[in-house]
Design a protein around this motif. Sequence first.
Motif, PDB file in Angstrom:
ATOM      1  N   ILE A  61       0.892  -1.156   0.000  1.00 19.46           N
ATOM      2  CA  ILE A  61       0.000   0.000   0.000  1.00 19.46           C
ATOM      3  C   ILE A  61       0.929   1.204   0.000  1.00 19.46           C
ATOM      4  O   ILE A  61       1.710   1.393   0.943  1.00 19.46           O
ATOM      5  N   LEU A  62       0.850   2.001  -1.071  1.00 19.44           N
ATOM      6  CA  LEU A  62       1.783   3.102  -1.259  1.00 19.44           C
ATOM      7  C   LEU A  62       1.072   4.447  -1.108  1.00 19.44           C
ATOM      8  O   LEU A  62       0.093   4.717  -1.815  1.00 19.44           O
ATOM      9  N   LEU A  63       1.568   5.274  -0.210  1.00 21.21           N
ATOM     10  CA  LEU A  63       1.070   6.638  -0.050  1.00 21.21           C
ATOM     11  C   LEU A  63       1.627   7.468  -1.203  1.00 21.21           C
ATOM     12  O   LEU A  63       2.842   7.433  -1.476  1.00 21.21           O
ATOM     13  N   LEU A  64       0.751   8.177  -1.906  1.00 16.68           N
ATOM     14  CA  LEU A  64       1.115   8.981  -3.073  1.00 16.68           C
ATOM     15  C   LEU A  64       1.805   8.154  -4.156  1.00 16.68           C
ATOM     16  O   LEU A  64       2.536   8.682  -4.981  1.00 16.68           O
ATOM     17  N   GLY A  65       1.561   6.838  -4.127  1.00 16.47           N
ATOM     18  CA  GLY A  65       2.143   5.954  -5.131  1.00 16.47           C
ATOM     19  C   GLY A  65       3.618   5.682  -4.938  1.00 16.47           C
ATOM     20  O   GLY A  65       4.228   5.007  -5.770  1.00 16.47           O
ATOM     21  N   LEU A  66       4.212   6.170  -3.842  1.00 11.29           N
ATOM     22  CA  LEU A  66       5.661   6.060  -3.649  1.00 11.29           C
ATOM     23  C   LEU A  66       6.103   5.466  -2.322  1.00 11.29           C
ATOM     24  O   LEU A  66       7.071   4.723  -2.256  1.00 11.29           O
ATOM     25  N   PHE A  67       5.409   5.829  -1.244  1.00 14.11           N
ATOM     26  CA  PHE A  67       5.884   5.522   0.096  1.00 14.11           C
ATOM     27  C   PHE A  67       5.099   4.363   0.712  1.00 14.11           C
ATOM     28  O   PHE A  67       3.899   4.498   0.957  1.00 14.11           O
ATOM     29  N   PRO A  68       5.764   3.236   0.987  1.00 16.35           N
ATOM     30  CA  PRO A  68       5.061   2.094   1.581  1.00 16.35           C
ATOM     31  C   PRO A  68       4.529   2.426   2.972  1.00 16.35           C
ATOM     32  O   PRO A  68       5.265   2.935   3.813  1.00 16.35           O
ATOM     33  N   VAL A  69       3.226   2.157   3.188  1.00 18.51           N
ATOM     34  CA  VAL A  69       2.631   2.370   4.508  1.00 18.51           C
ATOM     35  C   VAL A  69       2.084   1.083   5.108  1.00 18.51           C
ATOM     36  O   VAL A  69       1.784   1.041   6.299  1.00 18.51           O
ATOM     37  N   ASP A  70       1.948   0.029   4.285  1.00 20.57           N
ATOM     38  CA  ASP A  70       1.476  -1.265   4.787  1.00 20.57           C
ATOM     39  C   ASP A  70       1.760  -2.327   3.736  1.00 20.57           C
ATOM     40  O   ASP A  70       1.965  -2.020   2.559  1.00 20.57           O
ATOM     41  N   ARG A  71       1.773  -3.562   4.162  1.00 21.77           N
ATOM     42  CA  ARG A  71       1.942  -4.721   3.276  1.00 21.77           C
ATOM     43  C   ARG A  71       0.708  -5.586   3.468  1.00 21.77           C
ATOM     44  O   ARG A  71       0.477  -6.130   4.537  1.00 21.77           O
ATOM     45  N   HIS A  72      -0.115  -5.697   2.432  1.00 24.10           N
ATOM     46  CA  HIS A  72      -1.413  -6.375   2.475  1.00 24.10           C
ATOM     47  C   HIS A  72      -1.270  -7.754   1.832  1.00 24.10           C
ATOM     48  O   HIS A  72      -0.767  -7.857   0.713  1.00 24.10           O
ATOM     49  N   ALA A  73      -1.706  -8.788   2.524  1.00 23.07           N
ATOM     50  CA  ALA A  73      -1.669 -10.159   2.002  1.00 23.07           C
ATOM     51  C   ALA A  73      -3.093 -10.594   1.695  1.00 23.07           C
ATOM     52  O   ALA A  73      -3.893 -10.815   2.608  1.00 23.07           O
ATOM     53  N   PHE A  74      -3.426 -10.681   0.391  1.00 22.42           N
ATOM     54  CA  PHE A  74      -4.763 -11.105  -0.009  1.00 22.42           C
ATOM     55  C   PHE A  74      -4.933 -12.578   0.306  1.00 22.42           C
ATOM     56  O   PHE A  74      -4.256 -13.425  -0.274  1.00 22.42           O
ATOM     57  N   GLY A  75      -5.838 -12.867   1.233  1.00 27.19           N
ATOM     58  CA  GLY A  75      -6.055 -14.243   1.674  1.00 27.19           C
ATOM     59  C   GLY A  75      -7.054 -14.973   0.805  1.00 27.19           C
ATOM     60  O   GLY A  75      -6.692 -15.809  -0.019  1.00 27.19           O
ATOM     61  N   THR A  76      -8.318 -14.651   0.965  1.00 27.03           N
ATOM     62  CA  THR A  76      -9.363 -15.308   0.186  1.00 27.03           C
ATOM     63  C   THR A  76     -10.296 -14.248  -0.394  1.00 27.03           C
ATOM     64  O   THR A  76     -10.440 -13.158   0.163  1.00 27.03           O
ATOM     65  N   LEU A  77     -10.909 -14.593  -1.494  1.00 23.00           N
ATOM     66  CA  LEU A  77     -11.924 -13.748  -2.107  1.00 23.00           C
ATOM     67  C   LEU A  77     -13.092 -14.663  -2.427  1.00 23.00           C
ATOM     68  O   LEU A  77     -12.981 -15.544  -3.272  1.00 23.00           O
ATOM     69  N   THR A  78     -14.174 -14.458  -1.701  1.00 21.16           N
ATOM     70  CA  THR A  78     -15.368 -15.266  -1.909  1.00 21.16           C
ATOM     71  C   THR A  78     -16.348 -14.449  -2.726  1.00 21.16           C
ATOM     72  O   THR A  78     -16.703 -13.330  -2.343  1.00 21.16           O
ATOM     73  N   LEU A  79     -16.740 -15.000  -3.856  1.00 21.86           N
ATOM     74  CA  LEU A  79     -17.702 -14.326  -4.721  1.00 21.86           C
ATOM     75  C   LEU A  79     -19.088 -14.854  -4.408  1.00 21.86           C
ATOM     76  O   LEU A  79     -19.303 -16.071  -4.400  1.00 21.86           O
ATOM     77  N   GLY A  80     -20.019 -13.946  -4.139  1.00 21.28           N
ATOM     78  CA  GLY A  80     -21.390 -14.344  -3.847  1.00 21.28           C
ATOM     79  C   GLY A  80     -22.141 -14.660  -5.120  1.00 21.28           C
ATOM     80  O   GLY A  80     -21.717 -14.313  -6.220  1.00 21.28           O
ATOM     81  N   GLY A  81     -23.261 -15.350  -4.979  1.00 19.00           N
ATOM     82  CA  GLY A  81     -24.105 -15.658  -6.122  1.00 19.00           C
ATOM     83  C   GLY A  81     -24.639 -14.393  -6.770  1.00 19.00           C
ATOM     84  O   GLY A  81     -24.962 -14.363  -7.945  1.00 19.00           O
ATOM     85  N   GLU A  82     -24.706 -13.339  -5.986  1.00 15.59           N
ATOM     86  CA  GLU A  82     -25.126 -12.053  -6.510  1.00 15.59           C
ATOM     87  C   GLU A  82     -23.869 -11.285  -6.877  1.00 15.59           C
ATOM     88  O   GLU A  82     -22.788 -11.856  -6.957  1.00 15.59           O
ATOM     89  N   LEU A  83     -23.965 -10.012  -7.083  1.00 15.86           N
ATOM     90  CA  LEU A  83     -22.815  -9.180  -7.409  1.00 15.86           C
ATOM     91  C   LEU A  83     -22.173  -8.740  -6.094  1.00 15.86           C
ATOM     92  O   LEU A  83     -22.375  -7.635  -5.602  1.00 15.86           O
TER      93      LEU A  83
END
Length: 153
Positions: A61-83
């Motif tokens: 996660i980059l502040l102003l596209g340059l400065f790292p402020v966090d490191r995010h690890a995408f775990g799971t993405l559950t898609l519902g039957g709806e949108l």
Amino acid sequence: MQPIVVTSKLNVRAETLWGEQSIATVNYELGPWLRMTAPPAWRHLKLRDFGGAGPYFKSWILLLGLFPVDRHAFGTLTLGGELRFVEASSSWVNRAWRHERAVRAVDGGCEVVDTVCMLPRLPLVGALLRPLYQFVFRHRHARLRRRHGALGG
């Protein structure tokens, strides 16, 4: 911690908005303040096409596209039957992160509801982060309204 809920009604069909959801559209919503990195193969992949149970990838996660402020690890993405999707992840700042986005058709367009819950790694940090995350998601919705137009004005 109580969830953060932000809702917008947009002048775009629900299926159209849902069909374009990707890391690229997330970065549009976050811009210009924040940007998330992603491996090249994931940058324009539609969320509806994310396969498997994860984990997927790690993102700066980059502040102003340059400065790292966090490191995010995408775990799971559950898609519902709806949108709808539910993302369950973690980061250096948050032990647990849950983001649900639901898109539903309404007369003249769609309604987008983002619900976010987080469990910070440091107990008192939550009180500081909550207003920041509220700002970020309100900003994301303002960018959605700018891009697609708000229903009713």
